[in-house]
Design an enzyme around this catalytic site. Structure first.
Site, PDB file in Angstrom:
ATOM      1  CB  THR A   7      -7.813-126.694 -43.720  1.00  0.00           C
ATOM      2  OG1 THR A   7      -7.478-127.020 -42.424  1.00  0.00           O
ATOM      3  CG2 THR A   7      -8.969-125.810 -44.054  1.00  0.00           C
ATOM      4  CG  ASN A   8      -9.484-132.550 -43.732  1.00  0.00           C
ATOM      5  OD1 ASN A   8     -10.463-132.336 -44.411  1.00  0.00           O
ATOM      6  ND2 ASN A   8      -8.440-133.265 -43.877  1.00  0.00           N
ATOM      7  CG  ASN A   9      -8.646-126.635 -37.834  1.00  0.00           C
ATOM      8  OD1 ASN A   9      -9.505-125.998 -37.431  1.00  0.00           O
ATOM      9  ND2 ASN A   9      -7.683-126.747 -37.021  1.00  0.00           N
ATOM     10  CG  HIS A  11     -11.557-124.438 -34.727  1.00  0.00           C
ATOM     11  ND1 HIS A  11     -12.696-123.930 -33.847  1.00  0.00           N
ATOM     12  CD2 HIS A  11     -11.553-125.789 -33.985  1.00  0.00           C
ATOM     13  CE1 HIS A  11     -13.143-124.813 -33.038  1.00  0.00           C
ATOM     14  NE2 HIS A  11     -12.617-125.907 -33.014  1.00  0.00           N
ATOM     15  CE  LYS A  12      -4.805-124.807 -39.333  1.00  0.00           C
ATOM     16  NZ  LYS A  12      -3.735-125.100 -39.919  1.00  0.00           N
ATOM     17  CG  ASP A  68       2.321-126.256 -41.607  1.00  0.00           C
ATOM     18  OD1 ASP A  68       1.553-127.223 -41.254  1.00  0.00           O
ATOM     19  OD2 ASP A  68       3.611-126.420 -41.022  1.00  0.00           O
ATOM     20  CB  THR A  69       0.072-122.410 -38.249  1.00  0.00           C
ATOM     21  OG1 THR A  69      -0.718-121.901 -39.044  1.00  0.00           O
ATOM     22  CG2 THR A  69       0.473-121.596 -36.687  1.00  0.00           C
ATOM     23  CE1 TYR A 150       1.479-126.214 -28.216  1.00  0.00           C
ATOM     24  CE2 TYR A 150       0.929-126.054 -30.751  1.00  0.00           C
ATOM     25  CZ  TYR A 150       1.384-126.606 -29.525  1.00  0.00           C
ATOM     26  OH  TYR A 150       2.113-128.113 -29.668  1.00  0.00           O
ATOM     27  CG  HIS A 176      -0.468-116.972 -36.354  1.00  0.00           C
ATOM     28  ND1 HIS A 176      -1.294-116.935 -35.063  1.00  0.00           N
ATOM     29  CD2 HIS A 176      -0.866-118.317 -36.696  1.00  0.00           C
ATOM     30  CE1 HIS A 176      -1.841-117.758 -34.504  1.00  0.00           C
ATOM     31  NE2 HIS A 176      -1.705-118.782 -35.684  1.00  0.00           N
TER      32      HIS A 176
END
Length: 191
Positions: A7-9, A11-12, A68-69, A150, A176
């Protein structure tokens, strides 16, 4: 054990590191020298998760996992689903995505939704997937400044706070992604 999270996120990455704790060293894409955009054009959440992990394993020869979400809204036949990040366009703006979703739900009675995360682990070429789901409803307006995506409009069943109003510890305990990562952690710990 070292694993790269595809991931590049940031937060994740932070959420996953908090859930996995010190048992595992979670590397970022930057840590393994991956600067390109990972492929993500499958038509399912499971497919996107696998596609990202497989790319990283094949090109960087590293044990890894990818997630993936999708947010699936009942009234909208599962939208935005696999297109959650780019629901309002390629710019991937959370603000735009939230506005579009709220406008599509305006005046609708059924606001039930669920967040679904699928994590694909590839370790030594072996592929295993883990799923995490949290059910809830879409609020009529944004609430809270935490989280991302979201989170400000998702109210989990049984809670009075949106995901964005929760502390990261509260969110990780029920989210999740947290549920999928807990399954990943249990699987790796048993090995």
């Amino acid at each position: 054990m070292k694993l790269c999270f595809a991931t590049n996120n940031d937060h994740k990455l932070m959420e996953v590191r908090e859930v996995l704790g010190d048992s595992f060293e979670v590397l970022s894409l930057k840590d393994v020298g991956c600067e390109e955009e990972l492929p993500e054009d499958a038509d399912t959440i499971e497919g996107n998760s696998l596609q990202k992990a497989q790319y990283l394993f094949d090109h960087y020869n590293v044990n890894c996992f990818a997630d993936d979400t999708g947010l699936e809204v009942q009234e909208l036949n599962g939208e935005p689903g696999v297109y959650s990040a780019r629901y309002a366009g390629a710019q991937r703006s959370s603000t735009d995505n939230i506005r579009l979703l709220l406008s599509k739900l305006e005046g609708k009675a059924d606001r039930s939704a669920r967040f679904k995360t699928v994590i694909t682990l590839i370790e030594g070429g072996e592929v295993v997937q883990f799923e995490g789901i949290v059910n809830g409803v879409i609020t009529e307006e944004e609430r809270g400044a935490g989280g991302f995506g979201y989170d400000p409009i998702f109210l989990p069943d049984g809670y009075s706070k949106t995901m964005a109003e929760m502390t990261s510890a509260e969110k990780n305990a029920i989210s999740h992604r947290g549920r999928a990562v807990q399954k990943l952690h249990a699987y790796l710990s048993d090995k």
